[in-house]
Structure formats: structure tokens, C-alpha cells
Design a protein around this motif. Structure first.
Motif, PDB file in Angstrom:
ATOM      1  N   ALA A 135      16.113 -21.634  23.004  1.00 24.67           N
ATOM      2  CA  ALA A 135      17.023 -22.720  22.633  1.00 24.67           C
ATOM      3  C   ALA A 135      18.483 -22.323  22.791  1.00 24.67           C
ATOM      4  CB  ALA A 135      16.757 -23.152  21.194  1.00 24.67           C
ATOM      5  N   GLY A 136      18.745 -21.078  23.097  1.00 23.97           N
ATOM      6  CA  GLY A 136      20.116 -20.625  23.309  1.00 23.97           C
ATOM      7  C   GLY A 136      20.874 -20.305  22.044  1.00 23.97           C
ATOM      8  N   LYS A 171      12.595 -24.232  21.878  1.00 22.79           N
ATOM      9  CA  LYS A 171      12.356 -25.515  22.523  1.00 22.79           C
ATOM     10  C   LYS A 171      10.984 -25.485  23.184  1.00 22.79           C
ATOM     11  CE  LYS A 171      17.054 -27.016  23.630  1.00 22.79           C
ATOM     12  NZ  LYS A 171      17.964 -27.434  24.725  1.00 22.79           N
ATOM     13  N   THR A 175      11.738 -29.561  27.578  1.00 25.40           N
ATOM     14  CA  THR A 175      12.733 -30.259  26.763  1.00 25.40           C
ATOM     15  C   THR A 175      14.100 -30.143  27.447  1.00 25.40           C
ATOM     16  OG1 THR A 175      11.549 -29.821  24.712  1.00 25.40           O
ATOM     17  CG2 THR A 175      13.891 -30.341  24.533  1.00 25.40           C
ATOM     18  N   ALA A 177      17.943 -29.553  28.255  1.00 17.97           N
ATOM     19  CA  ALA A 177      18.824 -28.539  27.681  1.00 17.97           C
ATOM     20  C   ALA A 177      19.761 -29.126  26.633  1.00 17.97           C
ATOM     21  CB  ALA A 177      19.624 -27.858  28.793  1.00 17.97           C
ATOM     22  N   GLU A 178      20.127 -30.408  26.782  1.00 15.62           N
ATOM     23  CA  GLU A 178      21.081 -30.992  25.839  1.00 15.62           C
ATOM     24  C   GLU A 178      20.416 -31.437  24.534  1.00 15.62           C
ATOM     25  OE1 GLU A 178      19.748 -34.214  28.756  1.00 15.62           O
ATOM     26  OE2 GLU A 178      20.402 -32.103  28.825  1.00 15.62           O
TER      27      GLU A 178
END
Length: 306
Positions: A135-136, A171, A175, A177-178
Motif C-alpha cells: 500500500a506504500g 492492498k 486495487t 493505486a489511488e
């Protein structure tokens, strides 16, 4: 004929008359004996010559090309006053330890010291999400509970050597990225004293059985239920259970359906890792993703322990 020559002939005749000449048979036998002796001596001499030639040839062949022929060893004959010295006793062969396969070797597997239990937990002991699930947001190692509240019980808190816990979001594959994350984990690793990790899992099972239902904190009138689930076994042993809470509207009234979260504790030796899926903004646990990350968490601990 002169007088001196005549005197000599007379002396020879006198000597001849005094010695009787041998007969013809005696002369023949003597001649045959001499002939046999000469023949025997010739055969013996030939045999000695042949034996010496053969021995010399063997010495030359044994020496090989370019080597000095080996001289035959001569065993000295001890004199009358010489007595042979006693032979030195042969050394007793040392005893060697047999390996399990029966071949000589070092210490057997049963005699090797067991691997020491670690006393600290490095970052590499925790699993890494695949790029498709990242998910970053990274991982945050922050203090906090490692299990849901179970009617006030805190199983697995005895015999702890070390513990670390982190929170990370994930994620689902595909899904955008935003989008916000699809869920989050509270992932912990605990090192127990020898023989205490299985006690921790036994206490956890019992705590879930003893707390099938309890009030939901900060939600008057709402309840949460817990129950053990059958599932795939991980590590040396594992415990899987769920928490289930009814969805409610802004007024606190049931709106239909349940928010479900899964918790799995996995024991590997004296280490227990817990994967507690906590959702994100009311989402429930995605079972396939949870199973995949349970495997990753187990393998990460195995690699760390070696």
C-alpha cells in the motif's frame, strides 16, 4: 749306447717291476668314473649359472628404466652371544565415534548441542508484502496490543524473552493505486523461554473458548463474538479464530451484516508470530489474502531461525 744311458734304463725297469700294473677292467672303470664326475660337475655349474642369470634379470627388471638395480638383502647371521631384541608392542587403535550411518566421524546428531534460542528480533524476521499488495505506507513498529481483548484475559504473557510488533496496511491485487488500503495487520513476533511457547497457544485456545461473547468497547449495547476455526496448520502448531461484530449505522443501530476479522497465531519452536487482520474503515478480512500472508509470516520466521 753309453754306459750312463744304460744305467738309467736299468733303474726304470727295476721300479716298474716293483709296482703291479692295473688290469684292463680296472682301467676302464676308473675312466668311466672320471667321465661321470666331469658330467655331474658340468650340470651343476650350468644350473648355478642359469639361476644367477635369472636372479640378476629380476633385479634389473624391478629397478625399472633409469633406476639402480636393487641389491639382494643379506640377512646377517647373529653370533653365538647375540640374542634378538623383543618386538615393540603394537599401539592399540583409538576408538572413534560412529555416526548414525555407521561411518567413523565427529559427534552424532544426538550429541550436537541444540541451537540457542535467540534473545532479540531483527527486522528480517518479519515478512515482506509483494509489490502487488504494497500500500506504500510501510511498517510502523509501535507499542500496543498483539491480540484482541478476550473478556479481560491476556493469554501468552508469561515466559516472554523478547517481543516486537508492527502495523502495516495492504492492498488487494488489482486495487487502483489511488484507492485507500483494503486492510491492515497487527503483526507480532514473541520469543518465549524454552517450553513456554506451546503454553501460550494452549492459553489462547482456552481464552477464546471461555469468551464466546463480550461487550464491544465504545459501542453501548453492541457485542462482539469470538470462536475458534478449523483451518490450514502452519508452523509446528497454530491457532485460528475470528471476531465478529454486527455493522451499525450512525445511530448505533444494526444495519445488517457483520464485520469479521481473522487472527492466527503460529508457533515455530519457541517463537510465536501472530497475524491479526484489523481491516480498514470497516472492511472485513479477505480470506485468500490472509492465508497467503500467513504463509509469508511463517516462512520469514523459519528463515530467520535458520
Amino acid at each position: 749306447m753309453s754306459r750312463e744311458l744304460n744305467h738309467l734304463y736299468q733303474a726304470l725297469a727295476a721300479d716298474t717291476d716293483r709296482q703291479a700294473l692295473p688290469g684292463p677292467d680296472q682301467v676302464r672303470r676308473r675312466a668311466d668314473r672320471r667321465a661321470r664326475n666331469r658330467a655331474t660337475l658340468g650340470v651343476v655349474a650350468a644350473a648355478v649359472l642359469v639361476a644367477g642369470t635369472a636372479a640378476g634379470a629380476q633385479l634389473v627388471l624391478a629397478a625399472g628404466p633409469g633406476r639402480t638395480p636393487v641389491q639382494p638383502a643379506v640377512t646377517p647371521t647373529p653370533g653365538p652371544s647375540t640374542s634378538p631384541s623383543p618386538a615393540a608392542p603394537s599401539p592399540t587403535p583409538s576408538r572413534t565415534t560412529q555416526s548414525p550411518s555407521g561411518t567413523p566421524g565427529g559427534p552424532t546428531a544426538s550429541s550436537r548441542p541444540p541451537a540457542a534460542t535467540p534473545t532479540s528480533i531483527p527486522d528480517r524476521a518479519f515478512f515482506t508484502l509483494p509489490a502487488a499488495n504494497d500500500a506504500g505506507t510501510g511498517s510502523q513498529f509501535v507499542p500496543g496490543p498483539t491480540l484482541p481483548t478476550l473478556c479481560g484475559s491476556t493469554p501468552g504473557e508469561s515466559g516472554i524473552v523478547a517481543r516486537r510488533a508492527r502495523t502495516l496496511a495492504f492492498k488487494l491485487a488489482g486495487t487502483p493505486a489511488e484507492n485507500v488500503p483494503d486492510g491492515s495487520y497487527r503483526n507480532s513476533i514473541t520469543i518465549y523461554q524454552a517450553g513456554r511457547a506451546d503454553d501460550a497457544l494452549r492459553e489462547l485456545r482456552q481464552a477464546v473458548r471461555d469468551c464466546p461473547r463480550q461487550p464491544l468497547a465504545n459501542a453501548p449495547g453492541a457485542t462482539v463474538t469470538q470462536r475458534l476455526l478449523a483451518g490450514t496448520r502452519y508452523g509446528d502448531e497454530s491457532v485460528l479464530f475470528e471476531t465478529r461484530t454486527p455493522y451499525r449505522d450512525v445511530n448505533g443501530n444494526p444495519s445488517g451484516g457483520d464485520e469479521v476479522h481473522l487472527i492466527r497465531a503460529v508457533r515455530i519452536g519457541d517463537v510465536v508470530t501472530v497475524l491479526w487482520e484489523q481491516g480498514w474503515e470497516g472492511t472485513s478480512t479477505n480470506r485468500p489474502q490472509f492465508e497467503a500472508d500467513s504463509r509469508r509470516a511463517t516462512e520469514a520466521v523459519r528463515r530467520w531461525l535458520g
